[in-house]
Design a protein around this motif. Structure first.
Motif, mmCIF file in Angstrom:
data_model
loop_
_atom_site.group_PDB
_atom_site.id
_atom_site.type_symbol
_atom_site.label_atom_id
_atom_site.label_comp_id
_atom_site.label_asym_id
_atom_site.label_seq_id
_atom_site.Cartn_x
_atom_site.Cartn_y
_atom_site.Cartn_z
ATOM 1 N N VAL A 137 0.827 -1.214 0.000
ATOM 2 C CA VAL A 137 0.000 0.000 0.000
ATOM 3 C C VAL A 137 0.863 1.266 0.000
ATOM 4 C CG1 VAL A 137 -1.573 1.369 1.471
ATOM 5 C CG2 VAL A 137 -2.089 -1.026 0.986
ATOM 6 N N PHE A 138 0.377 2.262 -0.727
ATOM 7 C CA PHE A 138 1.007 3.586 -0.728
ATOM 8 C C PHE A 138 -0.014 4.608 -0.268
ATOM 9 C CE2 PHE A 138 5.015 2.841 -2.903
ATOM 10 C CZ PHE A 138 4.785 1.593 -3.456
ATOM 11 N N TRP A 139 0.185 5.102 0.929
ATOM 12 C CA TRP A 139 -0.626 6.216 1.411
ATOM 13 C C TRP A 139 0.297 7.421 1.540
ATOM 14 C CZ3 TRP A 139 -0.657 8.412 6.644
ATOM 15 C CH2 TRP A 139 -1.538 9.499 6.729
ATOM 16 N N GLY A 140 0.024 8.440 0.760
ATOM 17 C CA GLY A 140 0.921 9.602 0.731
ATOM 18 C C GLY A 140 0.570 10.601 1.816
ATOM 19 N N GLY A 141 0.821 10.225 3.041
ATOM 20 C CA GLY A 141 0.401 11.040 4.187
ATOM 21 C C GLY A 141 0.928 12.466 4.174
ATOM 22 N N ARG A 142 2.135 12.653 3.632
ATOM 23 C CA ARG A 142 2.699 14.017 3.615
ATOM 24 C C ARG A 142 2.787 14.592 2.208
ATOM 25 N NH1 ARG A 142 2.555 15.959 8.828
ATOM 26 N NH2 ARG A 142 3.022 14.222 10.201
ATOM 27 N N LEU A 182 -2.924 2.145 -4.138
ATOM 28 C CA LEU A 182 -2.788 3.559 -3.769
ATOM 29 C C LEU A 182 -3.985 4.004 -2.924
ATOM 30 C CD1 LEU A 182 -1.641 4.968 -7.259
ATOM 31 C CD2 LEU A 182 -0.271 3.866 -5.463
ATOM 32 N N GLU A 183 -3.693 4.657 -1.819
ATOM 33 C CA GLU A 183 -4.747 5.047 -0.870
ATOM 34 C C GLU A 183 -4.900 6.563 -0.820
ATOM 35 O OE1 GLU A 183 -4.196 3.359 3.033
ATOM 36 O OE2 GLU A 183 -5.569 4.802 3.959
ATOM 37 N N ALA A 184 -6.075 7.021 -1.170
ATOM 38 C CA ALA A 184 -6.330 8.466 -1.221
ATOM 39 C C ALA A 184 -6.867 8.986 0.106
ATOM 40 C CB ALA A 184 -7.357 8.757 -2.321
ATOM 41 N N LYS A 185 -6.609 10.262 0.361
ATOM 42 C CA LYS A 185 -7.174 10.949 1.523
ATOM 43 C C LYS A 185 -7.209 12.436 1.192
ATOM 44 C CE LYS A 185 -6.540 11.217 6.554
ATOM 45 N NZ LYS A 185 -5.712 10.792 7.709
ATOM 46 N N PRO A 186 -8.277 13.146 1.533
ATOM 47 C CA PRO A 186 -8.380 14.534 1.066
ATOM 48 C C PRO A 186 -7.445 15.510 1.780
ATOM 49 C CG PRO A 186 -10.319 13.932 2.363
ATOM 50 C CD PRO A 186 -9.515 12.680 2.185
ATOM 51 N N ASN A 187 -7.205 15.287 3.057
ATOM 52 C CA ASN A 187 -6.335 16.179 3.842
ATOM 53 C C ASN A 187 -5.965 15.433 5.114
ATOM 54 O OD1 ASN A 187 -9.393 17.002 4.407
ATOM 55 N ND2 ASN A 187 -8.252 17.204 6.296
ATOM 56 N N ALA A 199 -11.134 8.120 -6.834
ATOM 57 C CA ALA A 199 -11.335 8.359 -8.265
ATOM 58 C C ALA A 199 -10.126 9.068 -8.879
ATOM 59 C CB ALA A 199 -12.597 9.191 -8.483
ATOM 60 N N ALA A 200 -9.493 9.977 -8.121
ATOM 61 C CA ALA A 200 -8.306 10.669 -8.633
ATOM 62 C C ALA A 200 -7.205 9.648 -8.919
ATOM 63 C CB ALA A 200 -7.824 11.711 -7.626
ATOM 64 N N TYR A 201 -7.029 8.702 -8.019
ATOM 65 C CA TYR A 201 -5.997 7.680 -8.248
ATOM 66 C C TYR A 201 -6.354 6.771 -9.430
ATOM 67 C CZ TYR A 201 -2.677 8.394 -4.444
ATOM 68 O OH TYR A 201 -1.684 8.895 -3.641
ATOM 69 N N LEU A 202 -7.633 6.460 -9.574
ATOM 70 C CA LEU A 202 -8.019 5.562 -10.667
ATOM 71 C C LEU A 202 -7.623 6.151 -12.020
ATOM 72 C CD1 LEU A 202 -11.483 4.209 -9.444
ATOM 73 C CD2 LEU A 202 -9.356 2.892 -9.739
ATOM 74 N N MET A 213 -0.168 -3.391 -12.638
ATOM 75 C CA MET A 213 0.356 -3.725 -11.303
ATOM 76 C C MET A 213 -0.235 -2.872 -10.197
ATOM 77 S SD MET A 213 4.467 -3.973 -11.766
ATOM 78 C CE MET A 213 4.754 -4.199 -10.003
ATOM 79 N N VAL A 214 -0.957 -1.838 -10.590
ATOM 80 C CA VAL A 214 -1.336 -0.819 -9.606
ATOM 81 C C VAL A 214 -2.858 -0.666 -9.516
ATOM 82 C CG1 VAL A 214 -0.934 1.561 -8.864
ATOM 83 C CG2 VAL A 214 0.810 0.386 -10.210
ATOM 84 N N GLY A 215 -3.356 -0.722 -8.300
ATOM 85 C CA GLY A 215 -4.783 -0.522 -8.047
ATOM 86 C C GLY A 215 -4.952 0.435 -6.886
ATOM 87 N N VAL A 216 -6.096 0.341 -6.207
ATOM 88 C CA VAL A 216 -6.365 1.281 -5.111
ATOM 89 C C VAL A 216 -6.688 0.565 -3.803
ATOM 90 C CG1 VAL A 216 -7.106 3.234 -6.521
ATOM 91 C CG2 VAL A 216 -8.782 1.476 -5.883
ATOM 92 N N ASN A 217 -6.538 1.318 -2.737
ATOM 93 C CA ASN A 217 -6.908 0.885 -1.392
ATOM 94 C C ASN A 217 -7.841 1.951 -0.815
ATOM 95 O OD1 ASN A 217 -6.903 -0.391 1.176
ATOM 96 N ND2 ASN A 217 -5.209 0.910 1.867
ATOM 97 N N PRO A 218 -9.124 1.908 -1.192
ATOM 98 C CA PRO A 218 -10.028 2.953 -0.695
ATOM 99 C C PRO A 218 -10.264 2.804 0.804
ATOM 100 C CG PRO A 218 -11.050 1.635 -2.457
ATOM 101 C CD PRO A 218 -9.827 0.913 -2.015
ATOM 102 N N GLU A 219 -10.364 3.934 1.494
ATOM 103 C CA GLU A 219 -10.673 3.902 2.939
ATOM 104 C C GLU A 219 -11.987 4.620 3.200
ATOM 105 O OE1 GLU A 219 -7.717 4.525 6.002
ATOM 106 O OE2 GLU A 219 -9.099 5.823 7.101
ATOM 107 N N MET A 220 -12.834 3.941 3.947
ATOM 108 C CA MET A 220 -14.170 4.489 4.227
ATOM 109 C C MET A 220 -14.099 5.897 4.833
ATOM 110 S SD MET A 220 -17.311 2.468 5.781
ATOM 111 C CE MET A 220 -18.903 3.180 6.108
ATOM 112 N N ALA A 221 -13.290 6.056 5.876
ATOM 113 C CA ALA A 221 -13.224 7.350 6.555
ATOM 114 C C ALA A 221 -12.741 8.448 5.609
ATOM 115 C CB ALA A 221 -12.298 7.268 7.764
#
Ligand code: GCO
Ligand code: MN
Ligand code: MN
Length: 387
Positions: A137-142, A182-187, A199-202, A213-221
């Motif tokens: 998983v890639f979560w771009g926290g910063r 890839l895991e998205a988060k708005p802020n 959707a941005a990652y898709l 090779m690349v998909g998403v890891n959506p998070e409910m919160a």
């Protein structure tokens, strides 16, 4: 509680070391618990009935660990895995805690920081692969900004793409059987994060050298923080063949990332999500990216973990009930009705001409009541056990 809602390995319930290991620190308060070492957390997860454990590199091996510390930790961790039979389905990199990442990792303005982030990630990928992870998983926290004066958003996209392309080649070159999610988060923690939604990652994924090779890891919160419908994001990912992993938790809309126990807040959204995952036959991990309230001790952490899985299983049973309810299903069948004469199908000049010439009584169509109130109430009755 011993009843039919006991987790089984085939449920693929997983937790991160950072979730059950959360010490309850928040921006206003100090830790309220001490985290047991990773090998003890593996035993805790086995005790509550989880299938697997996931980790960031530094959840397992501290940032400044010496070689001998690393060896000792790994030895204990591997022993705990083999004693309990727990799997490591997913691994990830901590690219957010150390101050070196204060302006991002792959998108940092500093080329040295970008290079260090790549190095750290390659090493963490090696560790994940060694322990059997199949999803990374890639979560771009910063990966974001507080002010757009400080970074060109196009540079950020280019840098992120360059890093992902590099890391895809790295996995291929090493023969790792690994997919990236890839895991998205708005802020949070940045003022704004790049790629704020699933959707941005898709759409970004399609621009990579190895999109397969690349998909998403959506998070409910995360989708709820953005005020969006999580199920719709998950459905789009699934339909695109990109639902490689999922982070389940809960929270109220329009708040910070609360990481509540799955199913505790938005019952109806959780219900339709579970129903979707079960209906389509999603085979991946059901990963709970959440943590116990700050009020809890280690027993409360177990209550939290058991509750996540229990709620999933209860909602799964409700989904089954919904799918077998004759009245609900009769209505659903009607909603899915098709009329071969009216379906646009594949374009042809003839079909277009035929459609243009057809006559529709729009007022009569508009006047029909759709009975959605009734169908939704049947759903509520199922959910609340009144049916
Ligand atoms: C968060 C994120 C993280 C990631 C984790 C795995 O909001 O903190 O959800 O928990 O999921 O870093 O990549
Ligand atoms: Mn989160
Ligand atoms: Mn997450």
């Amino acid at each position: 509680m011993t009843d039919q809602y006991q987790p089984r390995p085939e449920d693929k319930f997983t937790f991160g070391l950072w979730t059950v290991g959360s010490i309850g620190r928040d921006p206003f308060g100090d830790p309220v618990r001490t985290a047991p070492p990773p090998h003890e957390l593996v035993h805790l997860l086995a005790e509550v009935g989880a299938y697997g454990v996931n980790f960031h590199d530094n959840d397992l091996i501290p940032f400044n660990a010496s070689d001998s510390q690393r060896q000792a930790i790994l030895k204990d961790f591997k022993k705990a895995l083999s004693d309990t039979g727990l799997a490591v389905p997913m691994a990830t990199t901590n690219l957010f805690s150390h101050p070196v990442f204060k302006d991002g990792a792959f998108t940092s303005n500093d080329p040295k920081v970008r290079a260090f982030a790549l190095q750290k990630t390659m090493r963490a990928i090696d560790l994940g692969a060694e322990l059997g992870a199949k999803v990374y998983v890639f979560w771009g926290g910063r990966e974001g900004t507080e002010s757009d004066a400080t970074k060109d958003p196009l540079d950020a996209i280019h840098r992120f793409r360059e890093a992902m392309n590099f890391l895809c080649e790295y996995a291929l070159d090493n023969g790792y059987d690994l997919k990236y999610a890839l895991e998205a988060k708005p802020n949070e923690p940045r003022g704004d994060l790049y790629f704020p939604t699933t959707a941005a990652y898709l759409s970004f994924i399609e621009t990579l050298d190895h999109p397969e090779m690349v998909g998403v890891n959506p998070e409910m919160a995360h989708e709820h923080m953005a005020g969006l419908n999580f199920l719709h994001a998950v459905a789009q990912a699934w339909e695109a063949g990109k639902l490689f992993h999922i982070d389940l938790n809960d929270q109220n809309y329009a708040r910070y990332d609360q990481d509540f126990r799955f199913g505790m807040q938005n019952l109806k959204q959780s219900f339709f999500l579970v129903k979707f995952l079960e209906d389509v036959g999603y085979q991946g991990s059901r990963h709970f990216d959440a943590h116990a309230f700050r009020t809890e001790d280690i027993e409360g952490v177990k209550d939290f973990a058991r509750g996540c899985m229990r709620n999933y299983l209860i909602l799964k049973e409700k989904a089954c009930q919904w799918n077998q309810d004759a009245e609900i299903q009769a209505m659903v069948k009607e909603l899915k009705a098709v009329d071969p004469d009216l379906a646009p199908g594949k374009y042809s000049q003839e079909k277009a001409a035929q459609l243009k010439a057809a006559s529709f009584d729009a007022d009569a169509l508009a006047a029909r009541g759709l009975k959605y109130e009734y169908l939704d109430q049947l759903t509520i009755d199922v959910l609340l056990g009144a049916r």
